[in-house]
Design an enzyme around this catalytic site. Structure first.
Site, PDB file in Angstrom:
ATOM      1  N   LYS A 112       0.830  -1.215   0.000  1.00 12.18           N
ATOM      2  CA  LYS A 112       0.000   0.000   0.000  1.00 12.18           C
ATOM      3  C   LYS A 112       0.861   1.261   0.000  1.00 12.18           C
ATOM      4  CE  LYS A 112      -2.219  -1.021   3.761  1.00 12.18           C
ATOM      5  NZ  LYS A 112      -1.591  -2.334   4.014  1.00 12.18           N
ATOM      6  N   THR A 113       1.798   1.293   0.917  1.00 16.64           N
ATOM      7  CA  THR A 113       2.633   2.488   0.999  1.00 16.64           C
ATOM      8  C   THR A 113       3.494   2.620  -0.259  1.00 16.64           C
ATOM      9  OG1 THR A 113       2.663   2.274   3.399  1.00 16.64           O
ATOM     10  CG2 THR A 113       4.333   3.681   2.420  1.00 16.64           C
TER      11      THR A 113
ATOM     12  N   ASP B 247      -1.979   7.790   3.924  1.00 18.62           N
ATOM     13  CA  ASP B 247      -1.580   6.434   4.296  1.00 18.62           C
ATOM     14  C   ASP B 247      -2.221   6.100   5.645  1.00 18.62           C
ATOM     15  OD1 ASP B 247      -0.388   3.993   4.202  1.00 18.62           O
ATOM     16  OD2 ASP B 247       1.682   4.716   4.200  1.00 18.62           O
ATOM     17  N   GLU B 248      -2.380   4.834   5.933  1.00 20.80           N
ATOM     18  CA  GLU B 248      -2.949   4.392   7.215  1.00 20.80           C
ATOM     19  C   GLU B 248      -4.311   5.045   7.447  1.00 20.80           C
ATOM     20  OE1 GLU B 248      -1.356   2.143   8.797  1.00 20.80           O
ATOM     21  OE2 GLU B 248       0.765   2.354   8.329  1.00 20.80           O
TER      22      GLU B 248
ATOM     23  N   GLN C  15      -5.682  -3.224  10.756  1.00 18.92           N
ATOM     24  CA  GLN C  15      -4.599  -2.537  11.445  1.00 18.92           C
ATOM     25  C   GLN C  15      -5.062  -1.252  12.117  1.00 18.92           C
ATOM     26  OE1 GLN C  15      -0.579  -2.677   9.610  1.00 18.92           O
ATOM     27  NE2 GLN C  15      -1.661  -3.384   7.808  1.00 18.92           N
TER      28      GLN C  15
ATOM     29  N   ARG D  62       5.134  -6.892  11.026  1.00 16.79           N
ATOM     30  CA  ARG D  62       6.297  -6.033  10.799  1.00 16.79           C
ATOM     31  C   ARG D  62       7.505  -6.850  10.349  1.00 16.79           C
ATOM     32  NH1 ARG D  62       3.977  -2.592   9.196  1.00 16.79           N
ATOM     33  NH2 ARG D  62       2.231  -3.977   9.506  1.00 16.79           N
TER      34      ARG D  62
END
Ligand code: ATP
Ligand code: MG
Length: 763
Positions: free
Chosen positions: A30-31, A213-214, A244, A615
Site C-alpha cells: 500500500k505504501t 496512508d494508514e 490494522q 512487521r
C-alpha cells in the site's frame, strides 16, 4: 517504476486523477503504491507542490520521503509530506494571524496539557475528586476530536455542563498563554480553512492530489479536514487496512473507510492480496490470529516467498531475564549479519522500555528509542526547554511555573499564588503580573524577569546551540546539577540537547524552512502573500521548540549511526524489519487490562498483535516473562491468550511451554483486574493445557518444575520476598505449589510455575 509492481498495483498507480480507496492487508504494498503514485504523477508533470501526503508517525513520513527520493531525483524538502500534526502545525505557523494565534505559539504535549489542567483545577477550586484531571483531559480532547467548541456541546446533566465550563476555562487559559495542545492543532487548522475562504481556495487549488496512508486510523476531525482541503477538486487517494486500526482509543473511526468509499471513491476500490514482506510462517501466524476477530471487512493475503522460519516463542522468569535474553539474541543476529536498524524490539507499553534500554545500554549495542521514554520528556530537558520557551514567549505560564523557582530563587508557593491572583485580576500572564508584586517576592520575581529578558536579548546574537549552552549556564541549571550527586546523567542529557540543536540547525528540513533555503518555485512562493511570515514566524528557536514537542527524541544513538530500533507497537505501524522481537506477551499487559473492559477492546488489542507480527520479514520472536516490575510493583501473570491463537505449525517454543499455573494466595494478582480477567485467562488455558503439556512432575524426593528441582527444607530466593525455606510442596502440573517461609516476609504460598524462585545451592 511500474515494472516493479504487480498488475493491480500498477493499475492503482497509473489510474487517472480520481478518488481511490486501496483496501489491503499488511505488507501488500500500500505504501509503496502510494509513493510510487506520487512519483509517477510527478513524472507526468505534476508539480511536487501540488501534493499533500499525510501519515501517522514522523518516522513513517520520513520513510515516505526516502522512498520518493529513491524513485525520482527530486528535492523533497518543502513538500507537504508529514503527519497530521506536523502539517497542521505548518499551516498554523504560516497563517498564525488568521488562525488567531500568537506568532510564537507553543505546543503542549499531553504531559504539559495535563499539568495545565491540574493547575487550572486548583486555581478555580474545582473538586478534583469529581473532576479528575485525566478525565477532564480526555473529555476536552474527545470534544476537540469531534470538532466541538464549548458553545456547541449539548450537555444534558450537571456533570457534563461543568466539564464544558472547564473546557471553556481551559481554552481561555491556552489563549492567554499562547499555547496549543495536539488536538487543538488539528481543530485550529480545520477552522482556519473553514473560516477563511480565500485561504481555503488557495490551498484547494494548490493541492490537486491528497494522499493518505494508514487511512483506517483517521478520526472524524482529520477526515473533515481532508475533505475540506480536497474541496471537490483534488483527487484523494486513501490507503488502509481495517485489520490494522489501532487508534480507536483516540477516536479513530474505521467507518471513515466506508464513508469514503460511499461518498468519494464510489466503488473505485483496489484490493491487493500478495504480501511481499513476510515469509510464510509469519504471515500464516498473523492471518490465523486476526481470524479470531469478528468484525472485519475480510481480505486474503498470500505470499510466494516460501515458508521461511517459524515464529519463536520464549518464556522467561522475569522481565530482566527476558530483556537479557533479547539482548543475547540480538548479538547473535548481528553476528549473522542482520544490520542494526533491521532489528526492532516492540512492546505494548512504554514502561517496558526501561529494562530493555538499560540492558542495551550496558551491552554497548547502539539503539534508538522512538516515542515513549522520550528524550525531550526528561526532567532536565523539560527545564531547559521551559527557559527556551519563555525566551520565545514569556507569557507561557506552564513553562513559567516549571522554572520560576528552579533552581530555587526564594520564590515560594505563597508568592506564586499571589502572582496568580494578580494575573487573574488583570487577565494577563504571570510574567505580565510581576510588576504588581511588592516586597521581597517582588524583588526576586523581578530578578527572574530580568534573567529571561537578558536571555531573550542574547537570543538575537547567538546561534541555537550557543543559546542553549547560555541558558544552561545562566539559569543556574548547570550548577544545580553539578552539585547534585546523581546529576551526572542529567548534565550529559543537557549536553545532548545542545548536540540535538546542532544537528537540527544543520540537517533538519525544518531548519531549511527557517533559513529560507526551501527551493522556492513560483508556485511555492504563492503559498503565502505572507511569504515573509514563514521566516518571521519560524525563528530557529521556535522551530526547534516545535520539533521538540512533535518529535520523539531519537538521540540515544549518534545521529546517523545504525541502531537497533525500540518502539511501541503503535509506533511501528507501517514499518518493516528483518528481525522483530515482540515482548511482554502476558495477560493484562497484552492484551492490556484496560482494553478488556472496552467494547471493541480485545479486538483492537488483537489488531495490535497483528500489526506487530506483520512487521517482520524474516524472523519474529515473541517473548514473555512470568513476573514483571511495572510502576514500582512486581506483578505476576499468565501468558497472553494471543499465544494460543497462533497455529502450532507456525510457531516453535524455545523454552518449554508451560501450562497456565494456578495461583492460590491473594497477593499474586496477575495483571488482570481482580478475578475477572484472571478467570478468563484460566479458562482460556484450560482448553490448551492438554496440547500444551506441562514440564512438571512429582519426583520421589520433591517436585520438578521446568528445570528446577524443589525439596522440602531447601533454601530459595525470591526477587521480592528475599530468602526463605520451603515448608511444603503440593500438586503437580498446573497445581504445583510450595509453602515457603521467608525470613523477612513471612510464610507465603507460591505457584511454582510462575513465581521466580532461585534455588540456593547448598541451601
Ligand atoms: P503495511 O500495511 O504494514 O503498512 P503496506 O501494505 O504499506 O504494509 P509496503 O510497506 O508498501 O506494504 O510493502 C511491503 C514490502 O513489500 C516493502 O518492502 C515493499 O517494498 C515490498 N513490495 C511491495 N510491492 C512489491 C512488489 N510488487 N514487488 C516487490 N516488492 C514489493
Ligand atoms: Mg504501509
Amino acid at each position: 517504476m511500474i515494472q516493479n509492481l504487480n498488475p493491480e498495483q500498477a493499475q492503482a498507480v497509473t489510474q487517472p486523477a480520481q478518488h481511490t480507496l486501496i483496501l489491503a492487508g499488511a505488507g501488500s504494498g500500500k505504501t509503496r503504491v502510494l509513493t510510487t503514485r506520487m512519483a509517477w504523477l510527478m513524472q507526468q508533470g505534476v508539480s511536487p507542490y501540488a501534493f499533500l501526503a499525510v501519515t501517522f508517525t514522523n518516522k513513517a513520513a520520513r520513510e515516505m520521503l526516502m522512498r520518493l527520493n529513491s524513485l525520482l531525483p527530486i528535492d523533497t524538502r518543502g513538500m507537504w509530506v508529514g503527519t497530521f500534526h506536523g502539517l497542521c502545525n505548518r499551516l498554523l505557523r504560516l497563517h498564525h494571524q488568521d488562525a488567531g494565534l500568537v506568532q510564537s505559539f507553543q505546543i503542549l504535549d499531553s504531559a504539559d496539557q495535563l499539568a495545565a489542567i491540574r493547575r487550572l483545577i486548583k486555581a478555580n477550586n474545582i473538586d478534583d475528586e469529581k473532576f479528575a484531571p485525566r478525565d477532564v483531559q480526555r473529555f476536552i480532547n474527545a470534544q476537540k476530536e469531534k470538532g466541538l467548541r464549548p458553545q456547541r456541546i449539548e450537555a444534558y446533566d450537571p456533570h457534563t455542563r461543568r466539564l464544558v465550563e472547564i473546557y471553556e476555562i481551559y481554552q481561555q487559559q491556552c489563549e492567554r498563554e499562547g499555547v496549543v495542545d495536539f488536538a487543538e492543532l488539528l481543530l485550529r487548522a480545520y477552522e482556519l480553512l473553514q473560516n477563511h475562504a480565500p485561504l481555503r481556495q488557495h490551498y484547494q487549488q494548490r493541492f490537486t492530489h491528497i494522499l493518505i496512508d494508514e487511512f483506517q486510523d483517521t478520526n472524524p476531525l482529520q477526515y473533515a479536514w481532508l475533505t475540506l482541503l480536497a474541496g471537490g477538486q483534488a483527487a484523494m487517494f486513501a490507503v488502509g487496512d481495517d485489520d490494522q486500526s489501532i487508534y480507536a482509543f483516540r477516536g479513530a473511526d474505521i467507518s471513515n473507510m466506508k464513508c469514503f468509499e460511499r461518498d468519494y471513491a464510489k466503488g473505485n476500490v483496489v484490493r491487493l492480496e500478495q504480501n511481499y514482506r513476510s515469509s510464510g510462517h509469519i504471515l500464516d501466524a498473523a492471518n490465523a490470529l486476526i481470524s479470531h476477530n469478528a468484525d472485519r471487512l475480510g481480505k486474503k493475503l498470500w505470499t510466494d516467498a516460501g515458508q521461511g522460519e517459524t515464529v519463536r516463542i520464549i518464556e522467561k522468569a522475569s522481565d530482566a531475564l527476558e530483556a537479557q535474553w533479547v539482548i543475547e539474541e540480538i548479538r547473535a543476529l548481528l553476528r549473522d549479519g542482520f544490520p542494526h536498524d533491521e532489528i526492532a524490539v516492540l512492546y505494548r507499553s512504554n514502561a517496558q522500555s526501561r529494562v530493555l534500554e538499560h540492558q542495551l545500554f550496558s551491552s554497548g549495542i547502539p539503539y534508538k528509542v522512538y516515542g515513549g521514554q522520550r528524550f525531550f520528556e526528561r526532567q532536565e530537558i523539560k527545564h531547559v526547554l521551559a527557559y527556551l520557551r519563555l525566551i520565545d514567549n514569556p507569557n507561557d505560564d506552564t513553562s513559567w511555573l516549571r522554572v520560576v523557582n528552579f533552581p530555587t530563587r526564594g520564590i515560594g508557593a505563597r508568592s506564586l499564588e499571589q502572582l496568580g491572583d494578580y494575573a487573574r485580576q488583570y487577565n494577563c500572564s504571570l510574567y505580565r503580573a510581576v510588576p504588581y508584586m511588592t516586597g521581597r517576592a517582588g524583588t526576586n520575581l523581578g530578578k527572574f524577569v530580568a534573567l529571561i529578558n537578558q536571555l531573550a536579548s542574547q537570543a538575537q546574537m547567538l546561534n541555537l546551540p550557543e543559546l542553549i549552552e547560555q541558558v544552561v549556564h545562566d539559569s543556574g541549571l548547570l550548577d544545580h546539577y553539578k552539585a547534585d550527586r546523581e546529576g551526572a546523567e542529567r548534565l550529559e542529557n543537557m549536553q545532548e540537547l545542545v548536540n540535538a540543536a546542532t544537528v537540527f540547525v544543520t540537517e533538519e528540513g525544518l531548519a531549511d524552512e527557517v533559513a529560507g533555503r526551501i527551493p522556492i518555485t513560483p508556485e511555492a512562493k504563492s503559498v503565502d502573500e505572507n511569504g515573509n511570515a514563514v521566516l518571521a514566524a519560524m525563528s530557529p528557536l521556535g522551530a526547534f521548540l516545535s520539533h521538540a514537542s512533535l518529535e520523539a527524541g531519537d538521540n540515544q544513538a549518534q545521529a546517523g549511526q545504525a541502531a537497533v530500533q525500540l518502539m511501541t507497537i503503535h509506533a511501528a505501524k507501517g514499518l518493516e524489519f528483518d528481525g522483530v522481537f515482540i515482548t511482554g506477551l502476558e495477560e493484562g499487559l497484552f492484551p492490556h487490562e484496560n482494553s478488556l473492559a472496552e467494547l471493541d477492546g480485545l479486538e483492537e488489542e488483537r489488531r495490535l498483535m497483528y500489526v506487530a507480527l506483520t512487521r517482520g520479514r524474516k524472523r519474529v520472536y515473541v517473548t514473555l516473562a512470568q513476573s514483571r516490575m511495572l510502576h514500582g510493583k512486581t506483578r505476576y501473570a499468565t501468558r497472553s491468550r494471543f499465544l494460543d491463537e497462533l497455529p502450532e505449525e507456525n510457531v516453535k517454543w524455545l523454552t518449554p511451554r508451560q501450562a497456565a499455573p494456578v495461583v492460590s494466595s491473594a497477593w499474586v494478582g496477575g495483571f488482570g483486574r481482580g478475578g475477572a480477567s484472571w478467570d478468563q485467562a484460566r479458562s482460556n488455558y484450560g482448553q490448551s493445557s492438554s496440547t500444551g503439556g506441562m514440564a512438571s512432575t512429582v519426583a520421589k524426593s520433591g517436585l520438578v518444575v521446568g528445570d528446577q528441582h524443589f525439596r522440602v527444607g531447601q533454601g530459595v530466593r525470591h526477587a521480592k520476598f528475599g530468602e526463605g525455606t520451603v515448608l511444603t510442596l503440593s500438586g503437580t502440573g498446573t497445581e504445583a505449589q510450595a509453602q515457603i517461609h521467608f525470613r523477612d516476609a513471612g510464610t507465603k504460598t507460591l505457584a511454582l510455575g510462575i513465581a521466580k524462585l532461585d534455588i540456593i545451592v547448598g541451601g
